[in-house]
Design a protein around this motif. Structure first.
Motif, PDB file in Angstrom:
ATOM      1  N   ILE A 123       0.759  -1.174  -0.081  1.00 28.69           N
ATOM      2  CA  ILE A 123      -0.074  -0.080   0.104  1.00 28.69           C
ATOM      3  C   ILE A 123       0.876   1.252  -0.133  1.00 28.69           C
ATOM      4  N   HIS A 124       1.912   1.250   0.810  1.00 28.92           N
ATOM      5  CA  HIS A 124       2.934   2.386   0.645  1.00 28.92           C
ATOM      6  C   HIS A 124       3.342   2.606  -0.819  1.00 28.92           C
ATOM      7  N   ASN A 125       3.839   1.557  -1.476  1.00 28.14           N
ATOM      8  CA  ASN A 125       4.310   1.684  -2.846  1.00 28.14           C
ATOM      9  C   ASN A 125       3.410   2.317  -3.750  1.00 28.14           C
ATOM     10  N   ALA A 126       1.937   1.791  -3.367  1.00 24.14           N
ATOM     11  CA  ALA A 126       0.738   2.427  -4.305  1.00 24.14           C
ATOM     12  C   ALA A 126       0.462   3.598  -4.102  1.00 24.14           C
ATOM     13  N   ILE A 127       0.651   4.190  -2.745  1.00 22.81           N
ATOM     14  CA  ILE A 127       0.322   5.628  -2.342  1.00 22.81           C
ATOM     15  C   ILE A 127       1.365   6.429  -2.872  1.00 22.81           C
ATOM     16  N   GLU A 128       2.463   6.052  -2.944  1.00 22.65           N
ATOM     17  CA  GLU A 128       3.729   6.745  -3.347  1.00 22.65           C
ATOM     18  C   GLU A 128       3.388   7.100  -4.981  1.00 22.65           C
ATOM     19  N   ARG A 129       3.013   5.875  -5.650  1.00 19.96           N
ATOM     20  CA  ARG A 129       2.987   5.812  -7.174  1.00 19.96           C
ATOM     21  C   ARG A 129       1.905   6.720  -7.456  1.00 19.96           C
ATOM     22  N   THR A 130       1.018   6.773  -6.716  1.00 15.96           N
ATOM     23  CA  THR A 130      -0.487   7.517  -6.796  1.00 15.96           C
ATOM     24  C   THR A 130       0.189   9.168  -6.733  1.00 15.96           C
ATOM     25  N   THR A 131       0.628   9.422  -5.697  1.00 13.47           N
ATOM     26  CA  THR A 131       1.101  10.771  -5.451  1.00 13.47           C
ATOM     27  C   THR A 131       1.881  11.327  -6.746  1.00 13.47           C
ATOM     28  N   MET A 132       3.061  10.175  -7.005  1.00  8.52           N
ATOM     29  CA  MET A 132       3.912  10.951  -8.111  1.00  8.52           C
ATOM     30  C   MET A 132       3.003  11.092  -9.426  1.00  8.52           C
ATOM     31  N   ARG A 133       2.090  10.216  -9.511  1.00 10.84           N
ATOM     32  CA  ARG A 133       1.335  10.435 -10.949  1.00 10.84           C
ATOM     33  C   ARG A 133       0.482  11.484 -11.089  1.00 10.84           C
ATOM     34  N   ARG A 134      -0.182  11.960  -9.613  1.00 15.38           N
ATOM     35  CA  ARG A 134      -0.944  13.042  -9.680  1.00 15.38           C
ATOM     36  C   ARG A 134      -0.274  14.202  -9.679  1.00 15.38           C
ATOM     37  N   THR A 135       0.800  14.455  -9.108  1.00 12.04           N
ATOM     38  CA  THR A 135       1.775  15.461  -9.145  1.00 12.04           C
ATOM     39  C   THR A 135       2.320  15.710 -10.686  1.00 12.04           C
ATOM     40  N   LEU A 136       2.588  14.644 -11.263  1.00 14.46           N
ATOM     41  CA  LEU A 136       2.900  14.867 -12.696  1.00 14.46           C
ATOM     42  C   LEU A 136       1.866  15.341 -13.482  1.00 14.46           C
ATOM     43  N   GLU A 137       0.769  14.713 -13.319  1.00 14.90           N
ATOM     44  CA  GLU A 137      -0.548  15.091 -14.051  1.00 14.90           C
ATOM     45  C   GLU A 137      -0.714  16.763 -13.585  1.00 14.90           C
ATOM     46  N   LYS A 138      -0.581  17.156 -12.574  1.00 12.15           N
ATOM     47  CA  LYS A 138      -0.894  18.431 -12.265  1.00 12.15           C
ATOM     48  C   LYS A 138       0.384  19.432 -13.120  1.00 12.15           C
ATOM     49  N   HIS A 139       1.636  19.022 -13.070  1.00 15.60           N
ATOM     50  CA  HIS A 139       2.458  19.766 -13.725  1.00 15.60           C
ATOM     51  C   HIS A 139       2.270  19.762 -14.988  1.00 15.60           C
TER      52      HIS A 139
END
Length: 372
Positions: A123-139
């Motif tokens: 789950i920690h890996n999943a959350i980190e991946r989701t956070t990175m994906r959403r940050t990239l989408e925001k950028h």
């Protein structure tokens, strides 16, 4: 998601299993989770689309659809899974779980072998991946917004600049034509400089707009007959070709390529114009346009006998506003080759140059071939 309160969707029809997941996750000291649960695949899909979770715990065996069908329905228009999914499989289902990962799931856990530790790690890996994906989408969204703002600014700037520029050009041309007998030699020279500068400024604005347009236009792929397109470009340059007494040899069997006709047209107009400008004054211009095929690409070669380019400047010449010579010697805006580079990049192609100072240059353009 707040920094410490990620959302977890548990899609599982077994209430005892869901209770185990909740009990384990309540022991996690890193996060305080918000739990959402559903027992069927269809209800789970509705839930996930509604709350946009940070992680989905998905049981492979659901009463209405299986985990693979769930993933297929969860995929966006591009076919990718917009959420981090951890597939929950039973003993003996590992091969299915691996298939799920190929279909877009991030990880899988075997229920009977699950521990708080391996659940936390997944789950920690999943959350980190989701956070990175959403940050990239925001950028990416921010970058797209900035690009749109730049495009709007470029158009507004061009409009605002051209209005007074037209007035300056018009009045200076009137002075040049109607008052040349009144002006002395210095006066006529100054007016000629004004007219020339206006022409250069208008060309700069037009080239800058062309560069901005190709960055933001939708690319429309279709078969393009290079032979016909090049012949049309050469016909449009007839006056300049005659003025310079250039000799242009074009291969008769130029192939079909696959790309956007407007971008391809921009590529070869700018390359041919570039070859006509950077010529040796004591030598007749000779240009040859040939081609060869490399796998699924066509490489078009435009060779000239011009002034040549020092190898240390090969990359520089394709950058915006980069010029190697003064405007007095070789007029230009420093945008033409940047347009060539941008257009070929957008088409999934390449452009490069090989040259010898004082001898000439060969520009290579690599574009996808059209396969019938």
């Amino acid at each position: 998601m707040t920094e410490k309160n990620p959302t977890i969707c548990i899609i599982d029809d077994n209430p005892e299993d869901r209770e185990v997941f909740r009990r384990y996750l309540l022991q996690d000291t890193r996060y305080r989770y918000q739990f959402y649960e559903e027992e069927t695949g269809e209800d789970g899909l509705t839930l996930c689309r509604k709350i946009q979770p940070d992680c989905i715990l998905l049981d492979y065996k659901l009463p209405d659809i299986d985990g693979l069908e769930f993933l297929a329905n969860l995929a966006d228009n591009s076919g990718s899974i917009p959420f981090a999914v951890i597939m929950l499989a039973g003993l003996g289902d590992e091969s299915i779980a691996l298939q799920a990962m190929k279909s877009g799931a991030q990880d899988y856990l075997v229920k009977d072998e699950m521990t708080p530790g391996n659940l936390f790690r997944a789950i920690h890996n999943a959350i980190e991946r989701t956070t990175m994906r959403r940050t990239l989408e925001k950028h990416q969204q921010d970058l797209e917004q900035k690009n749109q703002e730049i495009q709007a600014f470029a158009y507004a700037l061009a409009h605002d600049l051209r209005a007074p520029l037209r007035a300056i050009t018009g009045f200076s041309q009137i002075v040049e034509e109607d008052y040349k007998n009144v002006l002395d030699a210095d006066g006529r020279h100054y007016v000629e400089n004004i007219v020339h500068a206006c022409t250069q400024m208008d060309r700069l604005i037009e080239d800058l707009l062309n560069y901005t347009r190709i960055e933001h236009r939708a690319i429309r792929y279709k078969p393009v007959a290079l032979g016909y397109m090049i012949s049309q470009i050469v016909e449009g340059l007839t006056e300049r070709i005659n003025q310079t007494q250039a000799v242009i040899l074009i291969a008769e069997d130029l192939p079909m390529v696959y790309g956007d006709s407007t971008l391809i047209n921009q590529i070869f107009i700018n390359l041919l114009e570039n070859a006509l400008v950077y010529r040796k004054p004591d030598r007749q211009i000779e240009l040859s346009l040939t081609w060869m095929q490399e796998d699924d690409f066509v490489v078009v070669r435009l060779a000239d006998n011009g002034i040549g380019i020092d190898p240390k400047h090969y990359e520089k010449i394709f950058s915006l506003f980069q010029r190697l010579h003064s405007d007095d010697l070789y007029p230009g805006t420093g945008i033409g080759l940047a347009i060539v580079k941008k257009a070929t990049d957008l088409l999934g192609g390449q452009v490069w140059v090989e040259s010898t100072l004082g001898i000439g240059s060969t520009f290579f353009v690599k574009l996808p071939v059209y396969i019938l």
